[in-house]
Enzyme design. Structure first.
Site, PDB file in Angstrom:
ATOM      1  N   THR A  12      -1.611  -7.528  -7.465  1.00 28.49           N
ATOM      2  CA  THR A  12      -2.376  -6.949  -8.565  1.00 28.49           C
ATOM      3  C   THR A  12      -1.666  -7.121  -9.896  1.00 28.49           C
ATOM      4  O   THR A  12      -2.314  -7.286 -10.931  1.00 28.49           O
ATOM      5  CB  THR A  12      -2.632  -5.444  -8.293  1.00 28.49           C
ATOM      6  OG1 THR A  12      -3.435  -5.320  -7.123  1.00 28.49           O
ATOM      7  CG2 THR A  12      -3.345  -4.780  -9.450  1.00 28.49           C
ATOM      8  N   SER A  58      -1.419  -9.698  -1.582  1.00 31.21           N
ATOM      9  CA  SER A  58      -0.388  -9.405  -0.577  1.00 31.21           C
ATOM     10  C   SER A  58      -0.963  -9.186   0.812  1.00 31.21           C
ATOM     11  O   SER A  58      -0.231  -9.217   1.805  1.00 31.21           O
ATOM     12  CB  SER A  58       0.464  -8.198  -0.993  1.00 31.21           C
ATOM     13  OG  SER A  58      -0.260  -6.991  -0.899  1.00 31.21           O
ATOM     14  N   THR A  91       0.929  -4.446  -3.798  1.00 31.21           N
ATOM     15  CA  THR A  91       1.344  -3.146  -3.249  1.00 31.21           C
ATOM     16  C   THR A  91       0.891  -2.912  -1.814  1.00 31.21           C
ATOM     17  O   THR A  91       1.490  -2.109  -1.108  1.00 31.21           O
ATOM     18  CB  THR A  91       0.803  -1.998  -4.122  1.00 31.21           C
ATOM     19  OG1 THR A  91      -0.633  -2.032  -4.147  1.00 31.21           O
ATOM     20  CG2 THR A  91       1.333  -2.108  -5.548  1.00 31.21           C
ATOM     21  N   ASP A  92      -0.174  -3.596  -1.376  1.00 29.39           N
ATOM     22  CA  ASP A  92      -0.735  -3.286  -0.060  1.00 29.39           C
ATOM     23  C   ASP A  92       0.262  -3.489   1.072  1.00 29.39           C
ATOM     24  O   ASP A  92       0.305  -2.703   2.024  1.00 29.39           O
ATOM     25  CB  ASP A  92      -1.985  -4.134   0.198  1.00 29.39           C
ATOM     26  CG  ASP A  92      -3.198  -3.614  -0.548  1.00 29.39           C
ATOM     27  OD1 ASP A  92      -3.105  -2.549  -1.167  1.00 29.39           O
ATOM     28  OD2 ASP A  92      -4.252  -4.291  -0.513  1.00 29.39           O
TER      29      ASP A  92
END
Length: 346
Positions: A12, A58, A91-92
């Site tokens: 992101t 990710s 971030t995932d």
């Protein structure tokens, strides 16, 4: 001035969409150098060198990318003109990449090949290569948002890398950041790679960390230098009236399984029977919990021969199991790896 290398993988933080909006964007759309150039303050913090490893969401990360990333970081940490590494990441799956790196950078490989495993035999250099920091960061809003959080997170990550690369760094108390050389820097917090977890799908302050206070965890290294990928592990989430045939289906396609059980790692009788069948086929099965806090210990296991995840959430338990499978397939030895490395939760 310290020399920090930024390795970009997308996410992101490199996302782009309709100008001013926080949603409806495509991750990994903007090149890293463009993002760095938009943060002039970085020039006053460190000498920056940028490398674009990949530019993806990710959720598309693979073990092949993990291994290539670890190898590149190892090369960089060996250089006298590199003081630290910052990784821009979605971030995932950031917590999974962070854990993987913390277990593959520096130290020594676990001694699990022999008949027994002496805990003292797996103690390595907890800080890895000369205690040079490796810090992951990202953002919850894309670069095209009205108020993107990526620039502040990246600046904080670089500042943290500079501070941690200094002798006798006092950026944070040791008990606050643990004993690893790999961290996640996010929303003004520096968190240990082994205990960090994404806890919110939307908030800017999206990550938290389990406490390591009062516990001394052993950091050991799995040698992935000769590998191109890791054994496949599937995570299965138990819910009320869940179909046990999913376990058999996944077992046919996986080298190991992780069960996200209810409560303290529990599941239905039909799942007990299916998991027992899998264990009989010599496929390692790790039991974790779908609850955000808590720990699973061997005494709680419903199926003999399964492996307790202790304080590791399912996704991280899968990372450790994948690495463990590169050195052994014996459940007792894998259990010892989990026990030795991750008795973290209070």
């Amino acid at each position: 001035m310290k020399n920090i290398v930024i390795l970009a993988t997308g996410g992101t933080i490199a996302g782009a969409g309709e100008q001013g909006k926080d949603i409806g964007y495509k991750s990994g759309s903007i090149k890293a150098q463009t993002l760095i150039d938009a943060i002039p303050e970085l020039k006053n913090v460190a000498n920056i060198c940028v490398e674009q490893v990949c530019n993806i969401n990710s959720d598309d990360i693979t073990s092949e990318i993990w291994i290539a990333l670890a190898k590149r970081i190892e090369e960089l940490l060996q250089r006298s003109d590199v003081d630290g590494v910052v990784i821009m990441h979605g971030t995932d799956t950031m917590e999974e990449t962070a854990l993987f790196l913390s277990l593959t950078l520096g130290g020594f490989a676990p001694n699990v090949a022999g008949e027994s495993m002496d805990c003292a035999g797996v103690v390595g250099n907890a800080a890895g290569n000369a205690a040079k920091p490796v810090i992951l960061t990202g953002s919850m809003r894309p670069a095209t948002a009205a108020e993107p959080d990526g620039p502040a997170n990246l600046l904080f990550a670089v500042k943290s890398a500079v501070a941690l690369s200094c002798p006798n760094s006092v950026i944070l108390e040791p008990k606050a950041i643990g004993f690893s050389a790999v961290y996640v820097a996010f929303a003004g917090k520096l968190m240990d790679a082994r205990t960090v977890q994404k806890i919110h799908a939307n908030d800017l302050d999206a990550f938290s960390s389990f406490s390591t206070e009062g516990r001394e965890s052993i950091i050991s290294r799995f040698d992935v230098s000769s590998l191109r990928s890791l054994p496949r592990v599937s995570v299965l989430y138990f819910n009320a009236d869940a179909d046990a045939s999913l376990i058999r289906f996944a077992a046919e396609r996986s080298a190991g399984l992780v069960i996200a059980g209810a409560g303290a790692g529990e599941f239905s009788r039909t799942w007990v029977d299916a998991i027992h069948e899998v264990v009989e086929k010599k496929i390692p099965v790790v039991v974790s919990t779908r609850i955000n806090r808590g720990s699973i210990v061997p005494e709680q296991l419903l199926v003999p021969g399964t492996i307790a995840a202790y304080g590791l959430p399912p996704a991280k338990a899968a990372v450790l199991l994948r690495l463990a499978l590169t050195v052994t397939k014996e459940p007792a030895k894998i259990q010892k790896i989990f026990e030795t490395l991750y008795t973290l939760l209070p």
